[in-house]
Design a protein around this motif. Structure first.
Motif, PDB file in Angstrom:
ATOM      1  N   GLY A 118       0.791  -1.234   0.000  1.00  0.00           N
ATOM      2  CA  GLY A 118       0.000   0.000   0.000  1.00  0.00           C
ATOM      3  C   GLY A 118       0.817   1.276   0.000  1.00  0.00           C
ATOM      4  N   ALA A 119       2.046   1.220   0.497  1.00  0.00           N
ATOM      5  CA  ALA A 119       2.841   2.446   0.632  1.00  0.00           C
ATOM      6  C   ALA A 119       3.375   2.999  -0.691  1.00  0.00           C
ATOM      7  CB  ALA A 119       3.992   2.215   1.600  1.00  0.00           C
ATOM      8  N   PRO A 120       3.839   2.173  -1.649  1.00  0.00           N
ATOM      9  CA  PRO A 120       4.432   2.741  -2.862  1.00  0.00           C
ATOM     10  C   PRO A 120       3.562   3.744  -3.609  1.00  0.00           C
ATOM     11  CG  PRO A 120       5.075   0.470  -2.681  1.00  0.00           C
ATOM     12  CD  PRO A 120       4.077   0.708  -1.584  1.00  0.00           C
ATOM     13  N   PRO A 121       2.263   3.482  -3.879  1.00  0.00           N
ATOM     14  CA  PRO A 121       1.479   4.507  -4.578  1.00  0.00           C
ATOM     15  C   PRO A 121       1.372   5.811  -3.788  1.00  0.00           C
ATOM     16  CG  PRO A 121       0.326   2.398  -4.599  1.00  0.00           C
ATOM     17  CD  PRO A 121       1.456   2.263  -3.637  1.00  0.00           C
ATOM     18  N   ILE A 122       1.231   5.695  -2.465  1.00  0.00           N
ATOM     19  CA  ILE A 122       1.133   6.898  -1.625  1.00  0.00           C
ATOM     20  C   ILE A 122       2.446   7.672  -1.663  1.00  0.00           C
ATOM     21  CG2 ILE A 122       0.845   7.696   0.751  1.00  0.00           C
ATOM     22  CD1 ILE A 122      -0.936   5.205   1.210  1.00  0.00           C
ATOM     23  N   ALA A 123       3.557   6.951  -1.583  1.00  0.00           N
ATOM     24  CA  ALA A 123       4.858   7.622  -1.577  1.00  0.00           C
ATOM     25  C   ALA A 123       5.159   8.300  -2.905  1.00  0.00           C
ATOM     26  CB  ALA A 123       5.957   6.612  -1.239  1.00  0.00           C
ATOM     27  N   VAL A 124       4.729   7.707  -4.005  1.00  0.00           N
ATOM     28  CA  VAL A 124       4.924   8.367  -5.302  1.00  0.00           C
ATOM     29  C   VAL A 124       4.190   9.703  -5.323  1.00  0.00           C
ATOM     30  CG1 VAL A 124       4.452   8.233  -7.778  1.00  0.00           C
ATOM     31  CG2 VAL A 124       5.371   6.246  -6.578  1.00  0.00           C
ATOM     32  N   GLY A 125       2.958   9.715  -4.827  1.00  0.00           N
ATOM     33  CA  GLY A 125       2.215  10.972  -4.756  1.00  0.00           C
ATOM     34  C   GLY A 125       2.900  11.988  -3.872  1.00  0.00           C
ATOM     35  N   ALA A 126       3.401  11.533  -2.715  1.00  0.00           N
ATOM     36  CA  ALA A 126       4.112  12.443  -1.810  1.00  0.00           C
ATOM     37  C   ALA A 126       5.391  12.973  -2.450  1.00  0.00           C
ATOM     38  CB  ALA A 126       4.436  11.725  -0.507  1.00  0.00           C
ATOM     39  N   ALA A 127       6.076  12.112  -3.197  1.00  0.00           N
ATOM     40  CA  ALA A 127       7.304  12.542  -3.880  1.00  0.00           C
ATOM     41  C   ALA A 127       7.004  13.576  -4.952  1.00  0.00           C
ATOM     42  CB  ALA A 127       8.003  11.328  -4.494  1.00  0.00           C
ATOM     43  N   LEU A 128       5.893  13.409  -5.653  1.00  0.00           N
ATOM     44  CA  LEU A 128       5.523  14.396  -6.677  1.00  0.00           C
ATOM     45  C   LEU A 128       5.218  15.750  -6.039  1.00  0.00           C
ATOM     46  CD1 LEU A 128       3.361  12.198  -9.070  1.00  0.00           C
ATOM     47  CD2 LEU A 128       5.639  13.150  -9.505  1.00  0.00           C
ATOM     48  N   THR A 129       4.636  15.735  -4.845  1.00  0.00           N
ATOM     49  CA  THR A 129       4.439  16.992  -4.111  1.00  0.00           C
ATOM     50  C   THR A 129       5.773  17.687  -3.886  1.00  0.00           C
ATOM     51  OG1 THR A 129       2.486  16.141  -2.963  1.00  0.00           O
ATOM     52  CG2 THR A 129       3.622  17.994  -1.936  1.00  0.00           C
ATOM     53  N   GLN A 130       6.757  16.910  -3.446  1.00  0.00           N
ATOM     54  CA  GLN A 130       8.083  17.495  -3.202  1.00  0.00           C
ATOM     55  C   GLN A 130       8.701  18.021  -4.497  1.00  0.00           C
ATOM     56  OE1 GLN A 130       8.273  17.921  -0.179  1.00  0.00           O
ATOM     57  NE2 GLN A 130       8.975  16.195   1.050  1.00  0.00           N
ATOM     58  N   LYS A 131       8.492  17.288  -5.582  1.00  0.00           N
ATOM     59  CA  LYS A 131       9.071  17.725  -6.862  1.00  0.00           C
ATOM     60  C   LYS A 131       8.405  19.007  -7.356  1.00  0.00           C
ATOM     61  CE  LYS A 131       9.932  16.302 -11.627  1.00  0.00           C
ATOM     62  NZ  LYS A 131       9.866  15.215 -12.625  1.00  0.00           N
ATOM     63  N   LEU A 132       7.073  19.056  -7.294  1.00  0.00           N
ATOM     64  CA  LEU A 132       6.358  20.226  -7.789  1.00  0.00           C
ATOM     65  C   LEU A 132       6.659  21.468  -6.961  1.00  0.00           C
ATOM     66  CD1 LEU A 132       2.918  18.588  -8.624  1.00  0.00           C
ATOM     67  CD2 LEU A 132       4.615  19.451 -10.254  1.00  0.00           C
ATOM     68  N   LYS A 133       6.900  21.272  -5.678  1.00  0.00           N
ATOM     69  CA  LYS A 133       7.228  22.401  -4.795  1.00  0.00           C
ATOM     70  C   LYS A 133       8.723  22.691  -4.769  1.00  0.00           C
ATOM     71  CE  LYS A 133       3.260  22.080  -1.675  1.00  0.00           C
ATOM     72  NZ  LYS A 133       2.807  21.958  -0.262  1.00  0.00           N
TER      73      LYS A 133
END
Length: 323
Positions: A118-133
């Motif tokens: 369950g964690a990988p999809p959530i972490a990808v989304g969190a990583a994209l937040t970091q990238k966009l910011k």
């Protein structure tokens, strides 16, 4: 990066805190003070601490059903964790998460997860937040060899590569997905080879050695923080306990269990550091005494704390109204 004496003390304190906390959790669960199922992290302390050692509160992690160790490695307070495990109102999640759903967003801990992989999809989304910011921070997805078989994990690999997300996939390969051996359930066996099939770098590392895990994680962080996209680690480790507290482990031989216990990462760390004359036995003894006192205090506090009030707390944090 060379570790200072304070760094070494912090690493040992985190590993010993995980071990002491989990052993006490086993005891309190057996006494009926912790509801639900419990899956302890005993034996895998070097994995979580090595991965999280150089992360900040602003870096994210996503965890698994065996998440207590990840929480502690990320700096989550054990006092709030023990309250949560016992279902108390003042727990980190108000007593509603329990063992498999602890989260602490202040520490970048996005939550333990009862869904396998369950964690990988959530972490990808969190990583994209970091990238966009453009923060320069990363997200880490903990998973196991069982989770490595999930389709959502493969989709996460692909999305992370396509979008060059600063995410690190940390697979703790302890050889068992619940009760099933990896050699039986994993086609091709090597998780690292699967990951590399997506064009993603993946390193295999000895998960019973804190220093090896931390060194591999430093390379992963340099890669991800540098804008080079995702990275993965296959961390080979050994589970000292069964899948859950109470599991008789009939699927493992006595010889296998003895071999696992002989590779204990905590005394291994202590032997290496004392042999190098970086810390003394007295330093380790002081750390262990302080940790034991802290865990005992957390248990006393949690046992005495009130349960949630159904009249006021039953639907709180369940429904959200948006303007």
């Amino acid at each position: 990066m060379q570790l200072s004496r304070d760094d070494l003390k912090r690493a040992y304190e985190r590993m010993f805190l995980i071990r002491t906390f989990e052993e006490r959790v086993e005891k309190e669960f057996s006494a009926g003070n912790i509801p639900g199922f419990v899956h302890v992290y005993v034996g895998q302390e070097a994995c979580g601490v090595g991965v999280c050692f150089d992360l900040t509160d602003d870096d994210y992690i996503g965890s698994t059903h065996r998440g207590h160790g990840h929480c502690i490695a990320k700096g989550v307070e054990v006092e709030g964790m023990m309250l949560e495990l016992m279902g108390k109102a003042s727990g980190l999640c108000g007593g509603k998460g329990g063992s498999m759903h602890i989260a602490d967003l202040k520490k970048g801990m996005l939550g333990a997860n009862a869904i396998v992989g369950g964690a990988p999809p959530i972490a990808v989304g969190a990583a994209l937040t970091q990238k966009l910011k453009n923060t320069g921070r990363v997200a880490v997805a903990f998973s196991g060899d069982g989770g490595a078989n999930q389709g959502t994990v493969f989709e996460s690999f692909n999305m992370a590569m396509v979008l060059r997300a600063p995410v690190i996939f940390a697979f703790e390969n302890n050889g068992y997905g619940e009760f099933t051996g990896q050699s039986y359930a994993c086609g091709g066996v090597s998780i690292a080879e699967r990951v590399r099939g997506f064009g993603m770098p993946c390193e295999q590392v000895d998960g019973m050695d804190f220093f090896a895990v931390r060194e591999a994680m430093q390379q992963a962080l340099e890669h991800a923080r540098g804008g080079n996209g995702p990275y993965a680690l296959e961390i080979r480790c050994k589970r000292f306990r069964g899948h859950f507290v109470g599991d008789p482990q009939n699927y493992r031989s006595a010889e296998e269990l003895a071999d696992a216990l002989a590779s204990d990462p905590i005394p291994r760390f202590r032997r290496a550091v004392t042999k190098a004359a970086l810390l003394r036995d007295a330093d380790f003894d002081e750390i262990e005494s302080a940790v034991q006192t802290r865990v005992e205090a957390a248990v006393r506090s949690a046992l005495a704390a009130p349960m949630p009030d159904p009249a006021n707390d039953l639907t709180r944090d369940v429904y959200v109204k948006y303007a």
